[in-house]
Write a protein that holds these residues in place. Structure first.
Motif, PDB file in Angstrom:
ATOM      1  N   SER A 131      49.064  52.849  39.136  1.00 20.42           N
ATOM      2  CA  SER A 131      48.510  51.529  38.807  1.00 20.42           C
ATOM      3  C   SER A 131      49.426  50.407  39.283  1.00 20.42           C
ATOM      4  O   SER A 131      50.642  50.566  39.382  1.00 20.42           O
ATOM      5  CB  SER A 131      48.272  51.414  37.295  1.00 20.42           C
ATOM      6  OG  SER A 131      49.460  51.615  36.562  1.00 20.42           O
ATOM      7  N   GLU A 155      44.966  41.022  42.362  1.00 18.18           N
ATOM      8  CA  GLU A 155      44.415  42.302  42.784  1.00 18.18           C
ATOM      9  C   GLU A 155      45.082  43.393  41.960  1.00 18.18           C
ATOM     10  O   GLU A 155      46.304  43.374  41.783  1.00 18.18           O
ATOM     11  CB  GLU A 155      44.669  42.553  44.273  1.00 18.18           C
ATOM     12  CG  GLU A 155      43.996  41.556  45.201  1.00 18.18           C
ATOM     13  CD  GLU A 155      44.286  41.858  46.659  1.00 18.18           C
ATOM     14  OE1 GLU A 155      45.087  42.788  46.927  1.00 18.18           O
ATOM     15  OE2 GLU A 155      43.724  41.170  47.526  1.00 18.18           O
ATOM     16  N   SER A 156      44.282  44.342  41.475  1.00 17.69           N
ATOM     17  CA  SER A 156      44.883  45.346  40.609  1.00 17.69           C
ATOM     18  C   SER A 156      44.057  46.620  40.564  1.00 17.69           C
ATOM     19  O   SER A 156      42.843  46.607  40.782  1.00 17.69           O
ATOM     20  CB  SER A 156      45.036  44.799  39.178  1.00 17.69           C
ATOM     21  OG  SER A 156      43.766  44.431  38.656  1.00 17.69           O
ATOM     22  N   GLU A 157      44.751  47.700  40.301  1.00 17.10           N
ATOM     23  CA  GLU A 157      44.156  48.969  39.910  1.00 17.10           C
ATOM     24  C   GLU A 157      44.871  49.372  38.631  1.00 17.10           C
ATOM     25  O   GLU A 157      46.087  49.600  38.635  1.00 17.10           O
ATOM     26  CB  GLU A 157      44.320  50.026  41.005  1.00 17.10           C
ATOM     27  CG  GLU A 157      43.510  49.711  42.257  1.00 17.10           C
ATOM     28  CD  GLU A 157      43.702  50.732  43.364  1.00 17.10           C
ATOM     29  OE1 GLU A 157      44.623  51.575  43.243  1.00 17.10           O
ATOM     30  OE2 GLU A 157      42.941  50.693  44.357  1.00 17.10           O
ATOM     31  N   SER A 190      40.202  51.222  36.039  1.00 16.16           N
ATOM     32  CA  SER A 190      39.378  50.142  36.575  1.00 16.16           C
ATOM     33  C   SER A 190      40.125  49.417  37.687  1.00 16.16           C
ATOM     34  O   SER A 190      41.359  49.343  37.684  1.00 16.16           O
ATOM     35  CB  SER A 190      39.008  49.149  35.477  1.00 16.16           C
ATOM     36  OG  SER A 190      38.182  48.114  35.973  1.00 16.16           O
ATOM     37  N   GLN A 191      39.362  48.898  38.610  1.00 16.78           N
ATOM     38  CA  GLN A 191      39.907  48.079  39.696  1.00 16.78           C
ATOM     39  C   GLN A 191      39.418  46.652  39.466  1.00 16.78           C
ATOM     40  O   GLN A 191      38.233  46.431  39.181  1.00 16.78           O
ATOM     41  CB  GLN A 191      39.401  48.615  41.035  1.00 16.78           C
ATOM     42  CG  GLN A 191      40.110  48.074  42.257  1.00 16.78           C
ATOM     43  CD  GLN A 191      39.577  48.737  43.523  1.00 16.78           C
ATOM     44  OE1 GLN A 191      38.433  48.538  43.908  1.00 16.78           O
ATOM     45  NE2 GLN A 191      40.400  49.555  44.160  1.00 16.78           N
ATOM     46  N   ASP A 224      39.685  42.408  40.665  1.00 20.55           N
ATOM     47  CA  ASP A 224      40.102  41.331  41.565  1.00 20.55           C
ATOM     48  C   ASP A 224      39.667  39.995  40.971  1.00 20.55           C
ATOM     49  O   ASP A 224      38.577  39.884  40.394  1.00 20.55           O
ATOM     50  CB  ASP A 224      39.481  41.479  42.955  1.00 20.55           C
ATOM     51  CG  ASP A 224      39.975  42.712  43.696  1.00 20.55           C
ATOM     52  OD1 ASP A 224      41.070  43.194  43.353  1.00 20.55           O
ATOM     53  OD2 ASP A 224      39.269  43.188  44.593  1.00 20.55           O
ATOM     54  N   LYS A 226      44.276  59.630  40.632  1.00 20.94           N
ATOM     55  CA  LYS A 226      43.649  58.340  40.903  1.00 20.94           C
ATOM     56  C   LYS A 226      42.180  58.562  41.236  1.00 20.94           C
ATOM     57  O   LYS A 226      41.850  59.290  42.175  1.00 20.94           O
ATOM     58  CB  LYS A 226      44.360  57.642  42.059  1.00 20.94           C
ATOM     59  CG  LYS A 226      43.798  56.271  42.395  1.00 20.94           C
ATOM     60  CD  LYS A 226      44.595  55.633  43.527  1.00 20.94           C
ATOM     61  CE  LYS A 226      44.001  54.308  43.949  1.00 20.94           C
ATOM     62  NZ  LYS A 226      44.780  53.675  45.049  1.00 20.94           N
ATOM     63  N   PHE A 260      36.702  54.250  42.430  1.00 19.13           N
ATOM     64  CA  PHE A 260      36.258  53.141  41.579  1.00 19.13           C
ATOM     65  C   PHE A 260      34.825  52.769  41.954  1.00 19.13           C
ATOM     66  O   PHE A 260      34.560  51.692  42.507  1.00 19.13           O
ATOM     67  CB  PHE A 260      37.214  51.954  41.726  1.00 19.13           C
ATOM     68  CG  PHE A 260      38.608  52.255  41.249  1.00 19.13           C
ATOM     69  CD1 PHE A 260      38.922  52.226  39.903  1.00 19.13           C
ATOM     70  CD2 PHE A 260      39.601  52.599  42.154  1.00 19.13           C
ATOM     71  CE1 PHE A 260      40.203  52.516  39.458  1.00 19.13           C
ATOM     72  CE2 PHE A 260      40.889  52.887  41.724  1.00 19.13           C
ATOM     73  CZ  PHE A 260      41.190  52.854  40.365  1.00 19.13           C
TER      74      PHE A 260
END
Length: 726
Positions: free
Chosen positions: A295, A330-332, A353-354, A356, A418, A421
């Motif tokens: 993450s 931006e993230s995962e 969850s992803q 933006d 991982k 998504f």
């Protein structure tokens, strides 16, 4: 404290009085011939004195509550200023550090990279840069906002609608940027610390042209640090460049741009479960993290501005600013939800969850301020207008495997496959537009009595939706009044009273499908301000009552619909309390900042509310220049808060099944120490030791959505900064 009565005609009468009082000033400013005033010298200095040039814990003047430059005693509201000297002494390198040491402000760290702030029981969402800004769209700060670019931070508590327009009645946080200097100045600071912390910041300022008419400044920095939390790492890069140009003897043009990145590996999204299924409290190791090893959460902020300042005849000044702020994220992320079993530790589930986010805000602000003559006395007037637009677009892409069972946290090492998504999409796309005009006057009624009155008219137009809910609302000419009185008892003491407002738009409708009026935020304040030691020490004692009115409450289902609700407007929260603050140079060797807040928060039924906000909050920090050792300084900082609680849910197992679970965080204090020594010409070393007693405490009990989670503050740690200053 008894409730302050409010007749039904109060608002209309007050606004009418504002218009009557301010109107003569407008007419006078337009019709009178320019008057030469011996007491004014507009060419002596452009703007306020930078706090970095004073080495003091006090600031000479602020502009956050009004576009006028008002001293401590001239401002009829509680204001805290955290100067550059304070930030440097105690290594307050991010905004959380600064606001955590600000009177009356609580920092609600619900996660590692998303932070909320409260004041007087309400969420702070008004953040400004040099007095220009608009409300944060999600009432929080994402990432770590560094302080390297700022000369000081001004915090005006209570409603501030005259200068902020829409928002909450909590407080306004105004970041005052560093500006170029005429003389050449340069500095480099290198820091190393616990958990492999590495930081370097350079700052160069001076004349660019031979004449000195063009001046520039560049601040650049880099930071990389680990954490007491498992797998967590944060990397920041900062750059700020600004140019000033004297286009004429009376015209100043300033252009600036800043960019900061805050990139995090294995951040907390959500936090740790605070109770077991039988209702008993959890007690994990402070290093425990629910994050996965893949993450990340990357945040970038772009901050640009153009400012034109024109000195006019008769002591008047006009200022125009164009400001652009963009926040990109931006993230995962990996969230763990559920309630673990006390015996097995099982019960937590996966939620990947992803996400933006892109928020772009534009603000154009123009105003003029200056003196005018009326009734043989000199008064001051501000006239202005602003326009702003905020565009918000975000998207959540949900990962596969939501609901998969996870191992107990004491066995969790972040190793989780991982996922893709592609398990659904949600998001937001909306635009807020706001146009305002405002006027304020500072009236010199007698040699001892001053009044400040003002009025803002705001037009709002919001369109779009967020996760299926409409954001559409429209309001015309919403009135936001301001009134204050300051009476100088003598040369050192003043008493003041003020009434301020702010509003928040609503999207809910009544039974006739008409939009409800905005939420009114109202602040009443009465206080005593004093100056000692030839104005080197400032004190404030303030009594306040802050209210929210016209808050939407579900009242039923719209006729002809199955589940479309309609709402009525009711009173919201009311907070009452007292704040006290002392700041300044007690002697040539001792600098002090101390603040105390008591707040009592009630809902519309008079019951206690927001128990996660401490009733009592106190800060103390001081430094002492040691006699006999030139350049040697010792200091300490203490932050204390009273007990906080939060109702979390219902126990599902054990003898307490069915009972409401309440998480408690006992009162606690965090002690920090510092030592600073000028060991050579231009060279300094500063050692900061944080949480010396290794206090273990939960950062926040504020619920994020339905989450009943939290994590622990950092244990004892230290950093050493070596700086060169020219």
């Amino acid at each position: 404290m008894s409730r302050i009565p409010e007749p039904a005609f109060r608002r209309k009468a007050l606004i009418t009085a504002m218009m009557c009082v301010t109107a003569p000033a407008l007419a006078t400013a337009q019709t009178n011939q320019p008057t030469t005033l011996d007491v004014l010298d507009v060419s002596a200095q452009r703007g306020q004195v930078a706090s970095e040039s004073t080495g003091s814990y006090t600031s000479g003047a602020t502009t956050t509550s009004m576009k006028m430059e008002l001293t401590h005693r001239e401002t009829p509201q509680a204001v805290t200023v955290v100067t550059r000297e304070q930030m440097d002494d105690f290594a307050q390198n991010d905004i959380n550090d600064v606001l955590e040491g600000t009177t009356g402000v609580t920092v609600e760290s619900v996660e590692t990279d998303r932070t909320y702030y409260t004041s007087r029981g309400f969420d702070i969402n008004n953040f400004q840069y040099d007095g220009v800004g608009m409300p944060a769209v999600y009432d929080n700060v994402q990432g770590e906002l560094d302080t390297a670019f700022f000369d000081r931070v001004e915090v005006v508590r209570g409603a501030n609608g005259l200068m902020a327009g829409s928002g909450s009645p909590a407080a306004t946080v105004n970041f005052i940027r560093k500006r170029p200097t005429a003389d050449t100045n340069a500095s480099v600071a290198v820091t190393g610390g616990s958990w492999d912390k590495k930081r370097i910041v350079g700052d160069v300022s001076g004349a660019v042209s031979e004449s000195g008419a063009v001046r520039g400044r560049v601040v650049a920095g880099y930071e990389d640090k680990g954490s007491y939390l498992d797998r967590y790492n944060n990397e920041k890069q900062m750059f700020y460049g600004v140019l000033e140009a004297d286009l004429t003897d009376t015209t100043l043009l300033t252009l600036g741009h800043a960019i900061q990145t805050s990139d995090t590996d294995s951040p907390l999204w959500g936090a740790l479960p605070l109770f077991y299924s039988d209702g008993s409290a959890t007690d994990f190791a402070r290093s425990t993290s629910t994050a996965s090893d893949w993450s990340y959460w990357d945040n970038t902020q772009h901050n640009s501005f153009v400012e034109l300042r024109q000195e006019l005849a008769g002591g008047w000044r006009a200022t125009g600013t164009v400001f652009r702020l963009e926040n990109e994220s931006e993230s995962e992320l990996f969230y763990q939800y559920g309630t673990p079993d006390r015996q097995t530790g099982e019960g937590l589930k996966a939620y990947p969850s992803q996400y933006d986010l892109d928020v772009e805000q534009w603000v154009v602000d123009a105003y003029a301020t200056g003196p005018f003559q009326l009734a043989n006395r000199t008064h001051e007037l501000v006239l202005g207008a602003s326009w702003s637009r905020s565009e918000t677009v975000d998207e959540s892409r949900y990962g596969r495997g939501i609901g998969n069972p996870l191992p107990p946290l004491n066995e969790w090492d972040g190793n989780y496959p991982k996922p893709a998504f592609d398990n659904g999409v949600g998001g937001s796309d909306w635009t807020d537009r706001e146009t305002s005009t405002y006027a304020a006057a500072r009236w010199s009624l007698t040699d001892q009595l001053t009044a400040i009155t003002g009025l803002r008219l705001t037009w709002l137009d919001n369109k779009g939706e967020s996760y299926g809910a409409t954001k559409q609302s429209s309001y015309d000419a919403v009135e936001t009044p301001y009134a204050g009185l300051i009476y100088d008892i003598n040369d050192d003491h003043s008493v003041y009273a003020s009434y301020t407002e702010i509003f928040t738009p609503q999207t809910e409708v009544d039974i006739n499908r008409d939009r409800l009026d905005p939420i009114d935020g109202v602040n009443y304040e009465l206080g005593l301000k004093s100056e000692f030691q030839n104005d080197r020490v400032n004190t404030t004692i303030a009594l306040f009552q802050t209210e929210q009115k016209n808050v939407a409450e579900a009242a039923g289902t719209l006729p002809g619909t199955a589940n479309d609700s309609y709402y009525t407007a009711v009173d919201g929260l009311t907070s009452r309390g007292v704040e006290a603050e002392i700041v300044g140079d007690l002697t040539d060797r001792i600098q002090l900042f101390a603040g105390y807040t008591y707040v009592d928060i009630e809902d519309k039924d008079g019951k206690g509310a927001k128990s996660f906000v401490p009733e009592h909050l106190a800060q103390l920090r001081a430094t002492w220049k040691v006699p006999g050792v030139e350049g040697f300084k010792l200091g300490g900082k203490v932050r204390w808060q009273s007990e906080i609680t939060q109702e979390q849910g219902v126990a599902t197992t054990g003898p307490n099944a069915g009972e409401i679970i309440v998480t408690e965080q006992d009162s606690y204090a965090v002690l920090d120490l510092m030592a600073s020594y000028d060991f050579a010409r231009h060279w300094n070393a500063t050692l900061n030791v944080n949480n010396l007693t290794d206090e273990k405490y939960i950062e926040s009990l504020k619920k994020f959505g339905a989450s009943a989670q939290g994590f622990y503050g950092e244990p004892a740690n230290a950093s050493l900064t070596v700086s060169w200053v020219y």
